[in-house]
Design a protein around this motif. Structure first.
Motif, PDB file in Angstrom:
ATOM      1  N   ILE A 148       0.829  -1.202   0.000  1.00 48.06           N
ATOM      2  CA  ILE A 148       0.000   0.000   0.000  1.00 48.06           C
ATOM      3  C   ILE A 148       0.866   1.256   0.000  1.00 48.06           C
ATOM      4  N   LEU A 149       0.206   2.386  -0.090  1.00 46.81           N
ATOM      5  CA  LEU A 149       0.876   3.684  -0.068  1.00 46.81           C
ATOM      6  C   LEU A 149       0.694   4.333   1.304  1.00 46.81           C
ATOM      7  N   TYR A 150       1.794   4.837   1.864  1.00 50.15           N
ATOM      8  CA  TYR A 150       1.758   5.588   3.124  1.00 50.15           C
ATOM      9  C   TYR A 150       2.058   7.057   2.805  1.00 50.15           C
ATOM     10  N   TYR A 151       1.411   7.971   3.511  1.00 53.62           N
ATOM     11  CA  TYR A 151       1.704   9.382   3.262  1.00 53.62           C
ATOM     12  C   TYR A 151       1.620  10.209   4.544  1.00 53.62           C
ATOM     13  N   ASN A 152       2.409  11.270   4.559  1.00 56.71           N
ATOM     14  CA  ASN A 152       2.508  12.194   5.689  1.00 56.71           C
ATOM     15  C   ASN A 152       1.473  13.299   5.505  1.00 56.71           C
ATOM     16  N   ARG A 153       0.425  13.243   6.311  1.00 61.52           N
ATOM     17  CA  ARG A 153      -0.672  14.203   6.163  1.00 61.52           C
ATOM     18  C   ARG A 153      -0.205  15.645   6.415  1.00 61.52           C
ATOM     19  N   ASN A 154       0.698  15.823   7.361  1.00 58.22           N
ATOM     20  CA  ASN A 154       1.189  17.172   7.665  1.00 58.22           C
ATOM     21  C   ASN A 154       1.880  17.795   6.457  1.00 58.22           C
ATOM     22  N   MET A 155       2.710  16.988   5.777  1.00 58.70           N
ATOM     23  CA  MET A 155       3.416  17.500   4.598  1.00 58.70           C
ATOM     24  C   MET A 155       2.442  17.814   3.469  1.00 58.70           C
ATOM     25  N   PHE A 156       1.422  16.986   3.301  1.00 62.63           N
ATOM     26  CA  PHE A 156       0.419  17.244   2.274  1.00 62.63           C
ATOM     27  C   PHE A 156      -0.339  18.530   2.579  1.00 62.63           C
ATOM     28  N   ASP A 157      -0.682  18.726   3.837  1.00 61.14           N
ATOM     29  CA  ASP A 157      -1.404  19.943   4.224  1.00 61.14           C
ATOM     30  C   ASP A 157      -0.555  21.187   3.977  1.00 61.14           C
ATOM     31  N   ALA A 158       0.713  21.094   4.345  1.00 64.35           N
ATOM     32  CA  ALA A 158       1.606  22.249   4.180  1.00 64.35           C
ATOM     33  C   ALA A 158       1.787  22.623   2.715  1.00 64.35           C
ATOM     34  N   ALA A 159       1.768  21.612   1.834  1.00 70.19           N
ATOM     35  CA  ALA A 159       1.962  21.851   0.401  1.00 70.19           C
ATOM     36  C   ALA A 159       0.635  22.066  -0.326  1.00 70.19           C
ATOM     37  N   HIS A 160      -0.466  22.007   0.407  1.00 67.75           N
ATOM     38  CA  HIS A 160      -1.814  22.165  -0.169  1.00 67.75           C
ATOM     39  C   HIS A 160      -2.066  21.149  -1.286  1.00 67.75           C
ATOM     40  N   VAL A 161      -1.706  19.915  -0.993  1.00 73.27           N
ATOM     41  CA  VAL A 161      -1.907  18.820  -1.936  1.00 73.27           C
ATOM     42  C   VAL A 161      -2.998  17.903  -1.395  1.00 73.27           C
ATOM     43  N   ALA A 162      -3.931  17.522  -2.254  1.00 70.31           N
ATOM     44  CA  ALA A 162      -5.021  16.636  -1.843  1.00 70.31           C
ATOM     45  C   ALA A 162      -4.477  15.263  -1.480  1.00 70.31           C
ATOM     46  N   TYR A 163      -5.085  14.639  -0.490  1.00 73.47           N
ATOM     47  CA  TYR A 163      -4.627  13.322  -0.051  1.00 73.47           C
ATOM     48  C   TYR A 163      -4.846  12.260  -1.137  1.00 73.47           C
ATOM     49  N   PRO A 164      -4.012  11.247  -1.163  1.00 72.33           N
ATOM     50  CA  PRO A 164      -4.183  10.140  -2.122  1.00 72.33           C
ATOM     51  C   PRO A 164      -5.483   9.378  -1.833  1.00 72.33           C
ATOM     52  N   ASN A 165      -6.043   8.774  -2.870  1.00 74.83           N
ATOM     53  CA  ASN A 165      -7.206   7.901  -2.695  1.00 74.83           C
ATOM     54  C   ASN A 165      -7.170   6.802  -3.750  1.00 74.83           C
ATOM     55  N   GLU A 166      -8.233   6.011  -3.822  1.00 75.98           N
ATOM     56  CA  GLU A 166      -8.242   4.854  -4.706  1.00 75.98           C
ATOM     57  C   GLU A 166      -8.259   5.222  -6.189  1.00 75.98           C
ATOM     58  N   THR A 167      -8.480   6.495  -6.515  1.00 79.08           N
ATOM     59  CA  THR A 167      -8.502   6.910  -7.926  1.00 79.08           C
ATOM     60  C   THR A 167      -7.137   7.390  -8.407  1.00 79.08           C
ATOM     61  N   TRP A 168      -6.186   7.503  -7.526  1.00 79.55           N
ATOM     62  CA  TRP A 168      -4.876   8.046  -7.893  1.00 79.55           C
ATOM     63  C   TRP A 168      -4.187   7.225  -8.976  1.00 79.55           C
ATOM     64  N   THR A 169      -3.567   7.958  -9.900  1.00 79.17           N
ATOM     65  CA  THR A 169      -2.776   7.341 -10.967  1.00 79.17           C
ATOM     66  C   THR A 169      -1.297   7.661 -10.752  1.00 79.17           C
ATOM     67  N   TRP A 170      -0.452   7.072 -11.569  1.00 78.89           N
ATOM     68  CA  TRP A 170       0.983   7.400 -11.500  1.00 78.89           C
ATOM     69  C   TRP A 170       1.202   8.894 -11.733  1.00 78.89           C
ATOM     70  N   GLU A 171       0.410   9.489 -12.597  1.00 76.27           N
ATOM     71  CA  GLU A 171       0.550  10.919 -12.871  1.00 76.27           C
ATOM     72  C   GLU A 171       0.219  11.734 -11.623  1.00 76.27           C
TER      73      GLU A 171
END
Length: 415
Positions: A148-171
């Protein structure tokens, strides 16, 4: 659940001292004595073997514990010399071999008459390995782990990037990694994603890119998908510089847990390790897809040796382990979901840390497209291929050379 040394056993971890034979303080009164082999320890709490013997006082179970680093080799030797335990927890790579070599008893007649579980409720991947094993059921999964994929929510929030989900592609993965990578004074202080530190991820990429990974005969098969996967990883490292080179992670450091990588692709067993994180919030998601969704699954299969003198007792033990009660105990003990979907939905496997994860449906989603892929192939072969993949990412050989040499290695081992 082995890397087959086995970092995928990392897949069945958190071992505690082994409880052998009978529950403490009780005398042996059972009429039938069977042996059961496994590579992991049996917890003092959530001891599924002790619970079985409590409910079945006419059967005693002796654990044959074999270290994971030579589990497969030892089991093969025991099977060949007709000294195998009555019930064996068998790795994916050995199940088809033992089945085709008539070393195991087909479980279909027993399954047909059991009320402990419904075979139709098993995750889809089990049916495919059944087909590779000759169309019969020679083993039942004690639980399973996934990639599976693990991600740092704090870093995503700081960069204003939406969290990964089941629709995510390589792009989507690449775009997020580019936004999450931070460089200061010419030095990368935060990577968008970690390097591939678990070999199964290579095969997950290859499968997502369209290659079967394992064909109908159980042989590893790669081609254009592998080429596409290697190019993707090469670009992450060399073109976009959002991931470190393989050598940067080979020393054993985990950039994700160290707070230096916003994402990492790894086995689901890492939830147990990451629950200790206190410095940032984190979560999980399915691996991003390319041409399709793909994730490698890992497990061990309950099997009955062809040489056993106690078929009924052996089946009763497996039947208990596959029942709702047995699966709940096993899932709680080893923090892996049951391969019986309704039992997994009970959530006994969930290892909750103070900072994550929250998106537990990731397991349910991954189970629907996950496969017992490269783990069916010989471990030495898959290790050799990974070394070629890493060499291509490092620019030591071309991607085409890596693919060609890998295909030659596959051909040589299957001749």
């Amino acid at each position: 659940m082995k890397e087959k040394s086995r970092s995928i056993l990392v897949f069945f971890m958190l071992c505690v001292p082994l409880t052998m034979g009978f529950a403490a303080g009780k005398k042996k009164t059972a009429a039938t004595h069977i042996k059961f082999s496994m590579w992991d320890a049996v917890p003092e709490n959530n001891n599924f073997i002790a619970e079985f013997m409590k409910e079945n006082p006419d059967i005693s179970v002796e654990v044959v514990n074999i270290p994971s680093d030579n589990y497969s080799q030892k089991l093969n030797t025991m099977v060949a010399t007709h000294t195998a335990p009555d019930v064996m927890l068998v790795w994916e790579c050995d199940l088809p071999v033992f089945a085709k070599g008539t070393k195991l008893i087909a479980l279909d007649p027993y399954i047909k008459n059991t009320s402990a579980f419904n075979q139709k409720d098993l995750i889809p991947a089990v049916k495919k390995i059944q087909q590779i094993s000759g169309g019969k059921t020679y083993g039942l999964p004690w639980c399973y782990a996934s990639e599976i994929l693990y991600y740092n929510r704090n870093m995503f929030d700081a960069a204003h990037v939406a969290y990964p989900n089941e629709t995510w592609t390589w792009e989507d993965f690449l775009n997020a990694a580019r936004k999450l990578t931070i460089v200061k004074n010419g030095q990368t202080v935060q990577w968008g994603c970690d390097d591939i530190t678990f070999k199964g991820i290579w095969y997950a990429l290859i499968g997502a890119a369209g290659d079967p990974v394992i064909d109908a005969d159980g042989n590893i098969k790669i081609g254009d998908g592998a080429r596409r996967a290697l190019q993707f990883q090469y670009d992450l490292v060399n073109k976009y510089k959002v991931a470190p080179e393989p050598s940067a992670s080979s020393a054993g450091s985990d950039l994700f847990i160290a707070g230096r990588a916003a994402m990492t692709r790894a086995g689901s067993w890492m939830c147990s390790a990451y629950r200790q994180i206190e410095d940032f919030n984190w979560d999980i998601a399915p691996l991003p897809k390319d041409k399709r969704s793909y994730s490698g699954l890992h497990t061990g299969f309950f099997t009955i040796s062809q040489d056993t003198k106690y078929k009924e007792a052996a089946w009763r033990f497996i039947e208990f382990c596959m029942s709702e009660k047995g699966q709940q105990i096993i899932s709680t003990a080893y923090n892996n979901p049951s391969a019986v979907v309704p039992f997994a939905e009970k959530g006994a496997y969930k290892v909750q840390g103070t900072k994550g994860p929250a998106d537990w449906k990731t397991f349910d989603e991954t189970a629907q497209f996950g496969e017992f892929g490269y783990v069916i192939a010989p471990a030495g072969l898959t290790d050799e291929l990974v070394r070629k993949f890493q060499a291509a990412v490092l620019g030591q050989i071309s991607i085409d050379t890596a693919i060609k040499e890998s295909q030659n290695a596959i051909k040589a081992i299957h001749q």
